[in-house]
Every structure is written in C-alpha cells, then in structure tokens.
Design a protein around this motif. Structure first.
Motif, PDB file in Angstrom:
ATOM      1  N   LEU B 117       1.084  -0.639   0.185  1.00  0.00           N
ATOM      2  CA  LEU B 117       0.113  -0.207  -0.277  1.00  0.00           C
ATOM      3  C   LEU B 117       1.092   1.023   0.042  1.00  0.00           C
ATOM      4  CD1 LEU B 117      -3.174  -0.008   0.328  1.00  0.00           C
ATOM      5  CD2 LEU B 117      -2.508  -0.123   2.673  1.00  0.00           C
ATOM      6  N   LYS B 118       2.241   0.568   0.110  1.00  0.00           N
ATOM      7  CA  LYS B 118       2.660   1.963  -0.209  1.00  0.00           C
ATOM      8  C   LYS B 118       2.697   3.204   1.611  1.00  0.00           C
ATOM      9  CE  LYS B 118       5.794   1.939  -4.276  1.00  0.00           C
ATOM     10  NZ  LYS B 118       4.552   0.434  -4.525  1.00  0.00           N
ATOM     11  N   ARG B 119       2.234   2.865   2.618  1.00  0.00           N
ATOM     12  CA  ARG B 119       1.082   3.646   3.040  1.00  0.00           C
ATOM     13  C   ARG B 119       1.680   2.989   4.756  1.00  0.00           C
ATOM     14  NH1 ARG B 119      -3.288   6.265   1.230  1.00  0.00           N
ATOM     15  NH2 ARG B 119      -3.623   7.524   3.407  1.00  0.00           N
ATOM     16  N   VAL B 120       1.995   3.995   5.866  1.00  0.00           N
ATOM     17  CA  VAL B 120       2.208   3.638   7.251  1.00  0.00           C
ATOM     18  C   VAL B 120       1.038   4.156   7.946  1.00  0.00           C
ATOM     19  CG1 VAL B 120       3.470   4.331   8.930  1.00  0.00           C
ATOM     20  CG2 VAL B 120       4.399   4.458   7.206  1.00  0.00           C
ATOM     21  N   LYS B 121       0.379   2.344   8.769  1.00  0.00           N
ATOM     22  CA  LYS B 121      -0.434   2.773   9.036  1.00  0.00           C
ATOM     23  C   LYS B 121      -0.483   3.105  11.182  1.00  0.00           C
ATOM     24  CE  LYS B 121      -3.932   2.657   5.370  1.00  0.00           C
ATOM     25  NZ  LYS B 121      -4.751   3.697   5.901  1.00  0.00           N
ATOM     26  N   ARG B 122      -1.669   3.581  11.643  1.00  0.00           N
ATOM     27  CA  ARG B 122      -1.617   3.449  12.587  1.00  0.00           C
ATOM     28  C   ARG B 122      -2.529   2.668  12.728  1.00  0.00           C
ATOM     29  NH1 ARG B 122      -1.807   5.687  18.314  1.00  0.00           N
ATOM     30  NH2 ARG B 122      -3.744   6.102  18.123  1.00  0.00           N
ATOM     31  N   ILE B 123      -2.212   1.824  14.473  1.00  0.00           N
ATOM     32  CA  ILE B 123      -3.036   1.009  14.884  1.00  0.00           C
ATOM     33  C   ILE B 123      -3.136   0.349  16.605  1.00  0.00           C
ATOM     34  CG2 ILE B 123      -3.476  -1.914  14.710  1.00  0.00           C
ATOM     35  CD1 ILE B 123      -1.263  -2.229  13.229  1.00  0.00           C
ATOM     36  N   SER B 124      -4.684   1.036  15.666  1.00  0.00           N
ATOM     37  CA  SER B 124      -5.384   1.561  17.266  1.00  0.00           C
ATOM     38  C   SER B 124      -5.669   0.257  17.422  1.00  0.00           C
ATOM     39  CB  SER B 124      -6.147   2.277  17.111  1.00  0.00           C
ATOM     40  OG  SER B 124      -6.841   2.632  18.975  1.00  0.00           O
ATOM     41  N   SER B 125      -5.387  -0.882  19.063  1.00  0.00           N
ATOM     42  CA  SER B 125      -6.108  -1.482  19.407  1.00  0.00           C
ATOM     43  C   SER B 125      -5.905  -2.248  20.569  1.00  0.00           C
ATOM     44  CB  SER B 125      -5.322  -3.017  18.408  1.00  0.00           C
ATOM     45  OG  SER B 125      -6.096  -4.460  19.077  1.00  0.00           O
ATOM     46  N   ARG B 126      -5.977  -2.684  21.552  1.00  0.00           N
ATOM     47  CA  ARG B 126      -5.614  -2.707  23.104  1.00  0.00           C
ATOM     48  C   ARG B 126      -4.998  -3.908  23.054  1.00  0.00           C
ATOM     49  NH1 ARG B 126      -6.514   0.837  26.571  1.00  0.00           N
ATOM     50  NH2 ARG B 126      -5.297  -0.888  28.518  1.00  0.00           N
ATOM     51  N   ASN B 127      -5.286  -4.884  21.525  1.00  0.00           N
ATOM     52  CA  ASN B 127      -5.314  -6.278  22.025  1.00  0.00           C
ATOM     53  C   ASN B 127      -3.483  -7.030  21.323  1.00  0.00           C
ATOM     54  OD1 ASN B 127      -7.720  -6.755  21.980  1.00  0.00           O
ATOM     55  ND2 ASN B 127      -8.094  -6.652  19.736  1.00  0.00           N
ATOM     56  N   LYS B 128      -3.304  -7.367  22.401  1.00  0.00           N
ATOM     57  CA  LYS B 128      -1.412  -8.013  22.622  1.00  0.00           C
ATOM     58  C   LYS B 128      -2.131  -9.458  22.599  1.00  0.00           C
ATOM     59  CE  LYS B 128      -0.372  -4.581  24.782  1.00  0.00           C
ATOM     60  NZ  LYS B 128       0.551  -3.105  26.093  1.00  0.00           N
ATOM     61  N   SER B 129      -3.084 -10.072  22.745  1.00  0.00           N
ATOM     62  CA  SER B 129      -3.401 -11.479  23.011  1.00  0.00           C
ATOM     63  C   SER B 129      -3.536 -12.201  21.974  1.00  0.00           C
ATOM     64  CB  SER B 129      -4.120 -11.135  24.294  1.00  0.00           C
ATOM     65  OG  SER B 129      -5.385 -11.054  23.896  1.00  0.00           O
ATOM     66  N   GLY B 130      -3.477 -11.596  20.856  1.00  0.00           N
ATOM     67  CA  GLY B 130      -4.031 -12.557  20.077  1.00  0.00           C
ATOM     68  C   GLY B 130      -2.828 -13.604  19.535  1.00  0.00           C
ATOM     69  N   PRO B 131      -2.881 -14.483  18.217  1.00  0.00           N
ATOM     70  CA  PRO B 131      -1.563 -15.472  18.103  1.00  0.00           C
ATOM     71  C   PRO B 131      -0.303 -13.943  16.950  1.00  0.00           C
ATOM     72  CG  PRO B 131      -3.654 -16.008  16.691  1.00  0.00           C
ATOM     73  CD  PRO B 131      -3.790 -15.252  17.862  1.00  0.00           C
ATOM     74  N   PHE B 132       0.357 -14.175  17.306  1.00  0.00           N
ATOM     75  CA  PHE B 132       1.756 -13.546  16.090  1.00  0.00           C
ATOM     76  C   PHE B 132       1.619 -14.358  14.719  1.00  0.00           C
ATOM     77  CE2 PHE B 132       6.134 -12.281  14.984  1.00  0.00           C
ATOM     78  CZ  PHE B 132       5.289 -10.638  15.059  1.00  0.00           C
ATOM     79  N   MET B 133       0.971 -13.566  14.310  1.00  0.00           N
ATOM     80  CA  MET B 133       1.328 -14.430  12.377  1.00  0.00           C
ATOM     81  C   MET B 133       1.214 -15.938  12.533  1.00  0.00           C
ATOM     82  SD  MET B 133       5.095 -12.398  11.478  1.00  0.00           S
ATOM     83  CE  MET B 133       4.969 -12.979   9.399  1.00  0.00           C
ATOM     84  N   GLY B 134       0.209 -15.936  13.441  1.00  0.00           N
ATOM     85  CA  GLY B 134      -0.297 -17.727  13.675  1.00  0.00           C
ATOM     86  C   GLY B 134       0.218 -18.617  14.570  1.00  0.00           C
ATOM     87  N   SER B 135       1.277 -17.726  14.682  1.00  0.00           N
ATOM     88  CA  SER B 135       1.899 -19.250  15.561  1.00  0.00           C
ATOM     89  C   SER B 135       1.390 -18.847  16.814  1.00  0.00           C
ATOM     90  CB  SER B 135       3.088 -18.599  16.247  1.00  0.00           C
ATOM     91  OG  SER B 135       2.903 -17.397  16.983  1.00  0.00           O
ATOM     92  N   GLU B 136       2.104 -19.994  18.093  1.00  0.00           N
ATOM     93  CA  GLU B 136       1.478 -20.202  19.186  1.00  0.00           C
ATOM     94  C   GLU B 136       1.710 -18.652  20.368  1.00  0.00           C
ATOM     95  OE1 GLU B 136      -1.236 -22.085  19.192  1.00  0.00           O
ATOM     96  OE2 GLU B 136      -0.666 -22.547  17.306  1.00  0.00           O
TER      97      GLU B 136
END
Lengths: 784, 265
Positions: B117-136
């Motif tokens: 997309l050639k863009r920087v997106k700010r992500i607003s999310s409180r979630n840090k508990s989901g799987p990182f890149m589909g891993s455990e």
C-alpha cells in the motif's frame, strides 16, 4: 438329555438357584464398568470416510465442538443498553466454560474501522454505560450488516442473538468432559436468567446434543424399565394368574439383564443411545421363554399332574422350541453386526447375549424356583381355547376369501415402501421433550439451521490463499452458496479481506472488494491478525502455512438426501469453476447424511445372511426344506407391510430403522416355527388332513402365540415412548412388525398352507408320490 | 555508570540471597516482586539490540510453516522498550515493518508499514493477546518484560532444566491480557527465565514455553538461542530460533519513528 436336565434341576433346585445367582452376581458386578459415551461420533465406525475427512479437517483447523447460548430478550430487541450489558457479561462469563477456546458474540465482535490514517480494531460494544439511542442504532446497523454475524450470531431483525462458545475437548475422558461443560453452561444460564429476568436463554450446540444422548437415555432408563416391569407383571399376572410364576419370571428377567449388562462391562462395551435400549429388549424377549414353560406346566397340572412332573414335562416339551426360537432371535440380532454404526452392533450383540442367557436361566433357575416355591392351580375356563377354535373355523371356512384379500392387503401395503425416504437428521433424534430439541427448533425458526458443512479449499502452496485468483474463487463460491435458497449463513475469509481493504482506504465503500495483489492480501491479514485478541484469531479459518482456507456454510434444516444434493452441487461447482484446487467437504451433518445410506446397504447384506441362516435352521427344525422355504413368506411379509405402513404414516427412515428388518426377523420367525411345527406334527404323526392340522395348530399354540405377541408388542411399545426418537421409532416399527406377524400367521399362513397342500395333493395324486418325510417330530411341543 | 549498576546488582543479589534465607521477613508477594526486580535489574543496560528470528509453526496434522523476522529494539528507561519488527518471510509480507512503543500498563503505540500500500498505518488496538503471525506466541509473549506489567507471588524453589530455580507467579495488570496468570521459573544463578506456564482466562493451563541454549553477550546479557512454545489445548507448537544477536549497535531514537518504517529492510 431333556429328561436329564430337569432330573438334575428337580433334584437339586437349591443348588441350581445358588449357582445361577452366584454366576449372575459375579457377571453383573461388571456393570459398574459400564459408562455412557456422550459423543455423537460413536455412531460412526473408525473407517467411516465422512468421519475420517472430518477428523483430518479438525486437525488442520481448530476443532469446532460448541455450545450456543441463544439469548432472547422478551421485549424483542437485543439493542438496548441493558441487553447489551447483559450480553457483554455473558460473553465474559462464557470464557469460564471448561475447555473453551473461543467465544463469539455481537459484543466482542472485532469491529474494524478507519480514522484518517489510523486503523482501529475494537470490540463492537466497548462500554455499555451512557449509550445514546444513536450509538445503539449504529451498533445495530453494523451488526446486522456484517456478513460474519447476521443470521448466525444475530438475527437480521435484531430480536435474538447468540453467544457461541467453541470448546476443545481433550477427548481423554469424554464421560467426564461433556457433562462438565454442560454443568458449567447450565449454571451460567441460570445465573444469567436470575440476573436478567426479562430474557430467555436456550442452550444448543454440539456439546448440548452430546449431553442429550446420555440424558435422554438415562431418563428412559428410569421411566421405561419400570414401566416395562409393570407390563410384564400385569401380563403374566392377569393372563396366567400366578404369583409364583410372576415372581420367578421377574427374577429370570432381572438376572438376564443384569448378567448381560455385567458381561458387557467386563467385555469393555460402553453404552450409547441405541445400546441403552438393550435391557428393555432383553426383558421383552426373556418373558416369552417363561410364558411357554408356564403355560405348558399349568396345562399339565390342570390335567392332574403333580407339580414336579408338570415342570419336568413342560421342560421336556419346551426345551427344543425355546432353544430354537432363542437361536433364531439371536441370529436376527447378530445380523446388526453388519451395521456401519457401532452402537447398533453393540445393541445386536448385547441382546443376542441376553436372549441366550435368558434361555439358560429359563431352563435352569426358573424350573428350580417353580419347584421350590408353592404353586396353586385354579381350574380355569378354557375360554380362549374356544375362541381359538372359533378363529380356526373362521379361517378354514373363509380361506378362499382370506387368501386373496390378505394377499391384496399385503401387496397394497408393501407398495408404499418407496414412500420411505432415507433421512438422518440428528436434531430429530430427540423428541420435543428434550430441551436440546426445543432450543434447536427455536434457533431454526429464529436464526439459522443446524445443518453445517465445512469446506476446505486447498492450494497446496504456502501463502497460496493470498493469491487474488484464489480469493476470487472463494468469494464467487461464497456468493453462489448465498444465492441458494437453503443457505442461512456463509463464513468466509474473503468477507474479512474486503472489509479490511475498505478500512485501509478510509472506509470508502467502493473499496469493499478483494485486494488485487497477493502482497496486499498477505499484509492486510498480517495487520489484522496482530490486532486480534486471544481466542478471536483466524486459525479456525486458515491453516498454518496459509495454503488453504475453510469456509463454513450453515443451511436450513433439510433431509439427508437434500444435503447430499447440496454436497454434490458444491463439488460440481469446484470441478467446473476451479478444478485447480482440491476441496474437502466435511461436517457432522454430512456424516449423518451419509450414514443412513451406508447402513442400509450393509444391513441388507446382514439381513440376507440372517435370513439364509434362519431358513436353514428352520429347514432342520421342521425337517422339511419345502416348509423352510414356505416359512420365508410369513417371515418377510410382516417387515414389508410394516415399512409400507411406515411409508404412509411417517416416511422417514434413518439409522434406527435400518436395523429393524434384521432384528424383527429373528422374533417373527418364532411365531412361524411354533405354528408350522404344530401343523406338521398333526399332519405327520396324527395323519390329520390339512383342515384338522390347522385346527390342531390353532388349538395348541394359538393362545401362547397371542400372549407372547401381546408381551412383545407391549414391550416394544414401551420402548416407543423413549424421548430418544431413534429408539422410539425402532420400538414402534418393531412392535408393528411383530403384531402384523401374528395377523399374518393367523389369517394368511393357514389359507396359504391349505392352498399349497391342495395343489400338492392334486400333483401327488397324478404322480402318486409323496414329497414329505413323514417321520419328523423334532419340534413337537404341545402334544397332549 | 556501568560499574555502579553492576555493583548495585551484585549487592542486591547478595541481599536477596540473604533474604531468601530469612523468608519470614517477606511475604511471598514481596519475594516474588524482589526476584522479578532482580531479574530485570540484571538485564538492564544493553541500550539497543538487533537479532534475526526464525519461527517454526507446527500443527497437529504435522504441517510445518516458517516465518522470518528481524527485530530491532531500543532500551527505554522507565517505560516499555521501543521495537521495530521487519518481516522477511513469507515472501508476500516481505518489507512489512511494525513499530511498537510498548507501555507497561497503557495500550501500546503501534504503526505498520505496508509496502503493498506504500502507507504507514497507525493501529489502535488494545489487543496484544492474539496469535502473532498465526503462531502460538501472542504479541504479549514477545514484548519486553516490565515490572509494572504484573503483580507477583513467590511460590518456592524448584529444579528446572537441571538448574535450581525460583518459581514465581505473575498476574497481568492489563485486563486485556489473554492470561489470568503466568508461572515463571528463573534459575538462581543468573536469573534467566527457564520456563513459563501460561494460564488462560478460566485458569486452565494453556501453553508452556521453555528456553533452551542460553548464551551470554557482552559478558552480561543472557539470551536463549531457542524458545519452544507448546499449546496444550490445541496441540500446536511454535519454535523460535534466534540468530545474529548484536547489542549496542548504535541505534538511535530516530531509527524508531514512523518515518523510519519505510526505510527499513
């Protein structure tokens, strides 16, 4: 040998009683090992192809056993601050359900939207305090327009919503795990209703279904078995008027059941819905043995014999016939081993064991008890004998009318057999008394059906799902599915990607479309996955190297054959539109849709085997191959008529009914054996003519036949009261078949025999030979 | 400055060793906190680091999948660290870069650069508990350890990986955490994490992480070459392999802002 048996029993009755009870006690102690398996998977053998497909899909994606809280606000609107707050708290509570790995509701739905260059991911319902009407309207609009939610988690009018809990049962001890989940879920439900009296909750989902299998059977056990005992006591008490006989019979029944179930425990059986009906069936079948022995004994005593002689005579007369009928019944039940569904194999084996044990007890402890216990004989009017004579006269006089009329009726009834349609709808395995059925019916009427098919579309290439071609295929397929009238909901990754693409372009609705490059899709998914909370990830939709994705389609309730049609159409769609991808279709719905067909085919083979075996046995018993062959007709006609009537009345044949032919064959054969053997006995030994032989047969076994038929019909009618519909239908159809068998033996068989004999006599007169072996007396019960 | 830090840590280690012998003086909560503080203390002062990470994902069916990532980190006093994650594999995410300013309690600041997309997106999310890149691994499992993220309770001593270890329970402060608690084993000699057990929202054991093959860098900082995460509930596992650890490479705050995202590779 027959004399020796009772010689021993009569001399040492106490010893026989003690040994039998000791044996029964030791065997029965195995019953504590018997446990009920709460798992729909038990209906499928390990080699079942649909089960194998489903299990391998569950290993690639996450497991999908679930519990659904169907939440119904009484004011008909989910979108109020109070109801949303309640749902939010229920969602949080649901995480406490044992083995839960995922909770989906409208409140924790991960809503994504754009604000300038920011991408925001948050719960759809964050805070429930100070929600204005416009906030509520906005939440409602988002929810009912979200393809992931509508018709699955929220109804499209917003009057019902679901909190869906996915559980991952370890499967180490399903006997403990399923009830554990059910107990927790019910406690949460109760607490919720206490706190929110203006809301109704129904519980549905696979776990609740599994629980219901056990609970329906348990409640059957506590109502049907006592009812059955009542039937037995009343029948024997009223018809034979003997307290001792009733007590001894009840004891034989209890011992047969306890020993069988105990042996089952020792042999490592477990209980399932179908096999839990074994005690009722054994009880029904065991009674017949005792009735025959009691009838003969009383007959002798009334004719002046003392008790011991009467018992000895009765055993001598009955040993072979009841051995033969027990064997044929066992063979019929053993034919269930051909079933594709293990619980029915278990049922067949258990009942076969039970029937043979009942025979053993009936000729050992039963006469021993009769010897020891006091028995009074009242002189009884032989009223029923008179009525039997009347019936015999009627049949003989009207034979020329009866034969064509009954034949036409039989053919007419059998003509409706094609009305039956194969259908295994697992929801309908339970009747409306079972809460799971009520919940699931409600869900079908208000939200979505229970028919689910999971579709795994595989590229075989790592990251292959990000390819625009692939995504377009999946999206087109999903659209095609949604355009079908039977579809309620389609869950597909392409909807998420379209939404993300829109979010990444400032929520411009014109960007609600699939990204046009592999990289774009991959990076959107990376971004999205990193923003999701625990338990709401994409691992249930994507495999580990993103080479395949899973679409989950939910359909309205339909029959097995309709679902198989949908399956065929789906496969055809991929063959036509995307042959480059390999596609797996699997789900419990599909497993049940196919099991009926598989089972019918295997049961036909089994029944044929049983039929051949039973005919050979009959040929031996009647010492005549010709009568063995003739007996096929009255043995098969009842099932044909019963299925014809069923086709008119209900028309749905499932797993439970596909075993009925084999099962009833062994039972209805008994009537034929008794009737034909008396008929032949009269002809061979007494040189009676055909009419006299028919009279003789009616007079001798007519009463015993209708008494045993009464008990059998009553017994299987009791089973028909089961809330587990599979057992109920099986009981009903069996009862009907047995009743028809009696009618056939009384009204159709004698005219048939007379007609055949007439044509034979003509032939033998012209040829001057006899085709009969006159020397037979093997089955010769009831000589007076 | 460095010497002073070392002196403090040595002293506190001695003090702690003394204290653990007179444990009646401290509550288990205080002891847990002290042990954790000591572990954090011993790992201070690395300034910045870079490393390559290889992720090996395995599912129950035996399928495997690989992810390759480069991670740059900047140590921040009195706050969470800043980190820059650059994705290399799978190929279709190559060049994607993730910038995170982690905060012990508040939501992290996060930006993502999408090359497609050639863009920087700010992500607003409180979630840090989901799987990182589909891993455990969840993102919260990979972010820096900060004292303020947890409250503590010392449970006792246990031998893990053949090392005498402290066993400490940690309760996440952030209500958005995917866990109700973690049980951490730190070896008594070096205060290195040997094993972590993660307990889910219903307090059932969810995952176990074991650290294998520790190496010491700059004579002080211990890093495990390999981390194994096993999910007990779904049978999937993820192995992390670390390579090319470098410290004090001269990274500046300017390398960790949204403009730097586009430049990284």
């Amino acid at each position: 040998m027959r004399d020796k048996l009772y010689g021993f029993v009569g001399k040492h009755p106490i010893w026989v009683i003690l040994v039998c009870i000791a044996f029964a006690f030791v065997a029965a102690s195995g019953a504590q090992k018997l446990v009920f398996k709460n798992d729909y998977r038990v209906f499928f053998s390990e080699e079942n192809p649909q089960l194998t497909a489903f299990e391998s899909m569950q290993k690639v994606y996450n497991k999908s056993d679930n519990v659904s809280f169907v939440v119904v606000p009484k004011d008909g609107n989910v979108f109020t601050a109070e109801h949303l707050a309640a749902l939010k708290s229920l969602t949080k509570q649901s995480w406490q359900v044992p083995y839960s790995t995922r909770v989906d509701s409208i409140t924790n739905f991960q809503y994504t939207y754009a604000e300038e260059d920011d991408m925001i991911v948050e719960d759809l319902v964050m805070k429930t305090k100070n929600l204005t009407q416009s906030d509520l309207d906005k939440i409602k609009q988002i929810a009912i327009n979200e393809p992931l939610l509508v018709n699955k988690i929220i109804s499209n009018s917003g009057h019902v919503s679901v909190v869906n809990v996915t559980v991952q049962l370890p499967g180490i001890d399903p006997i403990v795990e399923v009830p554990e989940v059910a107990t927790s879920v019910r406690a949460i439900k109760q607490k919720f209703i206490d706190e929110n009296p203006d809301t109704e909750i129904y519980l549905s989902g696979m776990v609740m279904m599994n629980t219901s299998f056990g609970e329906a059977s348990m409640s059957d056990g506590s109502t049907l078995i006592p009812l059955m005992f009542l039937v037995v006591i009343v029948t024997i008490g009223l018809l034979l008027r003997t307290i001792t006989g009733t007590v001894a019979t009840v004891l034989v029944i209890i011992m047969s059941i306890a020993t069988t179930m105990g042996l089952a425990g020792w042999l490592g059986f477990f209980l399932t819905g179908p096999s839990s009906s074994a005690p009722t069936m054994i009880m029904t079948l065991a009674v017949a043995d005792c009735i025959h022995i009691l009838t003969s004994m009383f007959y002798e005593m009334r004719h002046g014999a003392d008790k011991k002689t009467a018992i000895a005579k009765s055993i001598k007369l009955n040993l072979q016939p009841i051995f033969l009928t027990s064997i044929t019944t066992a063979v019929g039940f053993l034919s269930m081993n051909f079933s594709d569904s293990p619980p029915f194999r278990d049922l067949g084996n258990l009942v076969a064991i039970g029937v043979m044990l009942a025979f053993v007890f009936a000729v050992t402890i039963f006469p021993a008890l009769l010897t020891v216990l006091p028995i009074k004989v009242r002189v009884q009017k032989e009223g029923s004998k008179d009525s039997m004579t009347k019936l015999a006269n009627f049949v003989i006089n009207k034979r020329k009318l009866l034969l064509p009329v009954t034949s036409i009726l039989i053919i007419a009834a059998a003509a409706f057999i094609p009305n039956n349609e194969l259908n295994d709808d697992f929801v309908k395995y339970f009747d409306e008394r079972v809460p799971y059925r009520v919940a699931t019916d409600f869900m079908q009427d208000n939200l979505s059906g229970m028919m689910v098919v999971e579709i795994s579309v595989k590229t075989g290439i790592p990251s292959g799902i990000n390819n625009p071609k692939y995504l377009n295929t999946v999206s087109d397929f999903s659209d095609w599915l949604r355009s079908r009238p039977e579809t309620d909901h389609v869950n597909t990754i392409t909807d998420t990607l379209k939404r993300l693409n829109k979010n990444m372009h400032g929520d411009d609705p014109s960007w609600y479309k699939l990204p046009d490059s592999q990289e774009m899709s991959a990076q959107y998914l990376l971004l999205y996955e990193m923003s999701l909370p625990y338990g709401l990830d994409l691992n249930n939709q994507l495999d580990v190297d993103k080479s395949s994705s899973r679409i989950v389609a939910t359909f309205k309730n339909m029959t097995s054959s309709q679902l198989i049609d949908v399956e065929t159409d789906m496969n055809a769609w991929f063959k036509q539109n995307a042959p480059q991808y390999s596609v797996d279709l699997a789900s419990p719905s599909l497993m049940f849709a196919h099991i009926g067909q598989r089972n019918i085919v295997s049961m036909l083979i089994g029944t044929t085997f049983a039929l051949i075996l039973i005919s050979i046995l009959l040929g031996f018993a009647l010492k005549s191959w010709r009568y063995g062959a003739i007996s096929l007709l009255p043995n098969l006609v009842p099932a044909a008529v019963a299925f014809g009537v069923w086709g008119l009345y209900e028309g749905q044949v499932g797993l439970g009914l596909s075993v009925v032919i084999g099962m009833t064959l062994g039972i209805v054969v008994d009537d034929t054996v008794h009737f034909l053997s008396k008929y032949l006995h009269a002809k061979r030994e007494n040189n009676a003519d055909t009419k006299q032989a028919v009279h003789y047969a009616f007079g001798n076994v007519g009463r015993a036949l209708w008494v045993t038929t009464f008990v059998l019909v009553a017994g299987f009618t009791v089973l028909a009261q089961s809330s587990f519909k599979m057992n109920a239908d099986m009981g009903f159809l069996t009862a009907m078949t047995i009743f028809i068998a009696l009618v056939v033996d009384f009204l159709f068989l004698p005219p048939l025999l007379m007609a055949i004999d007439k044509s034979l006599t003509k032939k033998s007169k012209s040829k001057n030979t006899t085709g009969e072996d006159d020397n037979a007396n093997m089955v010769s019960a009831g000589q007076n | 400055m460095l010497k002073k830090k070392m002196l403090i840590s040595t002293l506190s280690a001695v003090a702690l060793a003394l204290m653990s012998n007179m444990s009646f003086a401290l509550t288990p909560e205080q002891q847990g906190l002290e042990i954790s503080k000591e572990a954090k203390q011993r790992d201070l002062g690395w300034v910045d680091s870079t490393a390559d990470m290889l992720m090996l994902l395995r599912n129950k069916q035996g399928q495997e999948s690989i992810r390759e990532i480069k991670i740059k980190s900047l140590e921040i006093d009195d706050d969470g660290d800043k980190s820059l994650t650059i994705f290399n594999k799978p190929k279709d995410v190559k060049g994607t870069a993730f910038l995170s300013f982690s905060h012990p309690v508040d939501a992290d600041d996060q930006w993502l650069y999408l090359p497609a997309l050639k863009r920087v997106k700010r992500i607003s999310s409180r979630n840090k508990s989901g799987p990182f890149m589909g891993s455990e691994f969840a993102f919260e499992d990979l972010s820096s350890f900060e004292i303020k993220k947890y409250s503590y309770k010392y449970l006792g001593d246990e031998k893990v990986n053949n090392l005498e270890s402290f066993k400490v329970e940690q309760y996440p402060v952030d209500e958005n955490s995917g866990y109700t608690k973690r049980i951490v084993w730190l070896d008594k000699n070096e205060y290195r994490v040997q094993k972590i057990e993660f307990y889910d929202r219903k307090s059932a054991l969810l995952k176990t992480l074991t650290y294998v093959d520790y190496k010491q860098y700059l004579g002080k900082y211990w890093r495990a070459n390999s981390q194994n995460m096993l999910n007990h509930q779904n049978g999937k596992s993820t192995e992390l392999k670390w390579n090319n650890y470098a410290f004090k490479t001269g990274l500046k705050a300017g390398d960790f802002n949204r403009n730097s995202l586009k430049r990284v590779r």
